[in-house]
Design a protein around this motif. Sequence first.
Motif, short mmCIF file in Angstrom:
data_model
loop_
_atom_site.label_atom_id
_atom_site.label_comp_id
_atom_site.label_asym_id
_atom_site.label_seq_id
_atom_site.Cartn_x
_atom_site.Cartn_y
_atom_site.Cartn_z
N HIS A 24 -9.74 -33.55 21.43
CA HIS A 24 -11.11 -33.99 21.18
C HIS A 24 -11.24 -35.51 21.23
O HIS A 24 -12.34 -36.04 21.27
N HIS A 25 -10.13 -36.21 21.23
CA HIS A 25 -10.15 -37.69 21.28
C HIS A 25 -9.16 -38.25 22.30
O HIS A 25 -9.38 -39.31 22.84
N TYR A 26 -8.06 -37.54 22.51
CA TYR A 26 -7.03 -38.04 23.43
C TYR A 26 -7.42 -37.70 24.86
O TYR A 26 -7.42 -36.53 25.26
N ASN A 27 -7.77 -38.72 25.60
CA ASN A 27 -8.14 -38.56 27.00
C ASN A 27 -7.18 -39.45 27.81
O ASN A 27 -7.39 -40.66 27.91
N PRO A 28 -6.11 -38.85 28.34
CA PRO A 28 -5.03 -39.66 28.93
C PRO A 28 -5.52 -40.70 29.93
O PRO A 28 -4.97 -41.81 30.00
N ASP A 29 -6.56 -40.37 30.68
CA ASP A 29 -7.00 -41.27 31.75
C ASP A 29 -8.02 -42.32 31.30
O ASP A 29 -8.37 -43.21 32.06
N GLU A 30 -8.52 -42.17 30.10
CA GLU A 30 -9.53 -43.15 29.64
C GLU A 30 -8.89 -44.53 29.50
O GLU A 30 -7.80 -44.68 28.95
N VAL A 31 -9.60 -45.53 30.01
CA VAL A 31 -9.04 -46.88 29.99
C VAL A 31 -9.47 -47.60 28.71
O VAL A 31 -10.65 -47.69 28.39
N VAL A 32 -8.49 -48.08 27.99
CA VAL A 32 -8.71 -48.84 26.75
C VAL A 32 -8.06 -50.20 26.95
O VAL A 32 -6.87 -50.29 27.24
N MET A 33 -8.84 -51.24 26.82
CA MET A 33 -8.33 -52.61 27.03
C MET A 33 -7.49 -52.70 28.31
O MET A 33 -6.36 -53.21 28.30
N GLY A 34 -8.03 -52.16 29.37
CA GLY A 34 -7.41 -52.34 30.68
C GLY A 34 -6.22 -51.44 30.98
O GLY A 34 -5.56 -51.61 32.01
N LYS A 35 -5.96 -50.47 30.11
CA LYS A 35 -4.78 -49.62 30.33
C LYS A 35 -5.13 -48.18 29.98
O LYS A 35 -5.87 -47.94 29.02
N ARG A 36 -4.58 -47.23 30.76
CA ARG A 36 -4.84 -45.82 30.45
C ARG A 36 -4.29 -45.47 29.06
O ARG A 36 -3.25 -45.97 28.65
N MET A 37 -5.02 -44.58 28.38
CA MET A 37 -4.62 -44.21 27.02
C MET A 37 -3.20 -43.63 27.00
O MET A 37 -2.41 -43.89 26.10
N GLU A 38 -2.88 -42.85 28.01
CA GLU A 38 -1.54 -42.25 28.05
C GLU A 38 -0.45 -43.34 28.12
O GLU A 38 0.61 -43.21 27.51
N ASP A 39 -0.77 -44.43 28.85
CA ASP A 39 0.21 -45.51 29.01
C ASP A 39 0.29 -46.40 27.76
O ASP A 39 1.31 -47.03 27.51
N ILE A 350 1.70 -26.21 18.65
CA ILE A 350 0.84 -26.90 19.61
C ILE A 350 -0.27 -27.67 18.87
O ILE A 350 -0.53 -28.85 19.15
N ALA A 351 -0.88 -27.00 17.89
CA ALA A 351 -2.00 -27.62 17.17
C ALA A 351 -1.52 -28.87 16.42
O ALA A 351 -2.25 -29.88 16.35
N ALA A 352 -0.31 -28.82 15.87
CA ALA A 352 0.21 -29.97 15.12
C ALA A 352 0.30 -31.19 16.03
O ALA A 352 -0.12 -32.30 15.67
N HIS A 353 0.85 -30.97 17.22
CA HIS A 353 0.99 -32.11 18.15
C HIS A 353 -0.38 -32.57 18.66
O HIS A 353 -0.64 -33.77 18.76
N ALA A 354 -1.23 -31.59 18.99
CA ALA A 354 -2.56 -31.97 19.51
C ALA A 354 -3.31 -32.79 18.46
O ALA A 354 -3.95 -33.81 18.77
N GLY A 355 -3.21 -32.37 17.20
CA GLY A 355 -3.89 -33.10 16.12
C GLY A 355 -3.32 -34.50 15.96
O GLY A 355 -4.05 -35.47 15.77
N GLY A 356 -1.99 -34.60 16.05
CA GLY A 356 -1.36 -35.92 15.95
C GLY A 356 -1.79 -36.82 17.09
O GLY A 356 -2.04 -38.01 16.91
N MET A 357 -1.89 -36.25 18.29
CA MET A 357 -2.27 -37.05 19.45
C MET A 357 -3.73 -37.51 19.32
O MET A 357 -4.06 -38.66 19.63
N ASP A 358 -4.58 -36.60 18.84
CA ASP A 358 -5.98 -36.97 18.64
C ASP A 358 -6.11 -38.07 17.57
O ASP A 358 -6.91 -39.01 17.72
N THR A 359 -5.35 -37.92 16.50
CA THR A 359 -5.41 -38.92 15.43
C THR A 359 -5.02 -40.30 15.98
O THR A 359 -5.69 -41.31 15.71
N CYS A 360 -3.94 -40.33 16.76
CA CYS A 360 -3.49 -41.62 17.31
C CYS A 360 -4.50 -42.17 18.32
O CYS A 360 -4.71 -43.38 18.40
N ALA A 361 -5.12 -41.27 19.08
CA ALA A 361 -6.10 -41.73 20.07
C ALA A 361 -7.30 -42.38 19.37
O ALA A 361 -7.78 -43.44 19.78
N ARG A 362 -7.76 -41.75 18.28
CA ARG A 362 -8.87 -42.35 17.51
C ARG A 362 -8.45 -43.70 16.96
O ARG A 362 -9.22 -44.67 16.96
N ALA A 363 -7.22 -43.74 16.46
CA ALA A 363 -6.72 -44.99 15.87
C ALA A 363 -6.63 -46.09 16.93
O ALA A 363 -7.03 -47.23 16.69
#
Length: 432
Positions: A24-39, A350-363
């Motif tokens: 719901h928040h982790y979008n690997p391709d979304e660019v944040v400060m000039g860099k993809r979120m995944e990167d 799966i849900a534990a990791h997805a939730g952790g990834m979303d939390t970090c993406a929001r952060a």
Amino acid sequence: MTDFFKDIAPLSYDPNSDAELAFHHYNPDEVVMGKRMEDHLRFAVAYWHSFAWPGTDPFGGQTFQRPWFGDGMDHARLKADVAFEMFDLLGVPFFCFHDADVCPEGATFAESRRNLEEITDYFATKMETSKTRLLWGTANLFSHRRYMAGAATNPDPDVFAYAAATVKSCIDATHKLGGQNYVLWGGREGYETLLNTDLGQEAEHAGRFLQMVVDYKHKIGFQGTILIEPKPQEPSKHQYDYDVATVYGFLKRFGLEGEVKVNIEQGHAILAGHSFEHEIALAASLGIFGSIDMNRNDYQSGWDTDQFPNNHVEKALAFYEILKAGGYKTGGTNFDAKLRRQSLDPEDLIAAHAGGMDTCARALKAAAAILEDGTLERLRDERYSGWQSGEAKAMLQSDLSAIAQRVEADGTSPQPRSGRQERLENIVNRFV
Ligand code: XLS
Ligand code: NI
Ligand code: NI
């Protein structure tokens, strides 16, 4: 495909969906400060908690019944099959492992080494069709009873030798798989009682051990970063690698501050009485920030409960420091986190990791917004602006008598200014 995750589809970014297993928040391709979120985030799954831990606690035994639990190499391969399926479902770019997580210990050292080589060859074939790379490898030098009094700091030289040989195998395995770092967490490098411990000698041995690790890295041309993971109080009462500051002193003492960086774990920072962001900021200021283990403690329990992150407000301050430090180089965000022992289902994993990834993406997004807004940094710079003057800079090159003379001659009389903490906290609150 194995049967384990059979009904679960690969997760995708779907902010408006009610689906439990979506980002719901982790979008690997979304660019944040000039860099993809995944990167930026460089997420990693920790093999040990997700695939090797049986759900034990000090009062009870195994709660998980996984089809790959068993002693044979066939079990190890099934475990690898399931692990890589999970990496693919989550789309994580990295994983991390200890030797003990991935294959059985042999009857001899040589057999253990061959088991590790065999399973890491198997990983290498899996990595041909998976996008997931190795963030770091490490050796488990703390579970087996031979290590009960430490590994590099053990009073018995045979244990030092066994540990050194094991680390060599694990660096070889990490190198072969293209690992980006090699981690040393000082599992039982510490002591219970001074009555049987020569702490001076143990520190000498730990330093020499680390110098050998660094020498070996250069000898084989391993390009990854060597990382120490600080932790206080657990499992030994007195852990030598207490926190970032302690590790830095140790590195300086053995001339390794330019060779070794730190892997900072949130739970360990808290056990040491620090905040996560303090440890990150300190490491960055010392030039030794490497990577993070993203797992929190239960704040009331007082030990390393290794829970997935679920508080993005708290994590925003950590990512703020990481962004200010210029982000990761070879490091990443490793979920050194385990399920609660009642969370039995494949979906829980799966849900534990997805939730952790979303939390970090929001952060991450909140941290980037605070940084892009710039008010906080501007106010901090203003607070130190007096040091921009030539006179202030020159003072750092002078001495106490010269300074004392000037204070009297100028009638220097400092006037306190507000630290504005609440106003700064309100600024953070606008973005999280
Ligand atoms: C234990 C440590 C350990 C390291 C790897 O508390 O966090 O899991 O990350 O050995
Ligand atoms: Ni860790
Ligand atoms: Ni830990």
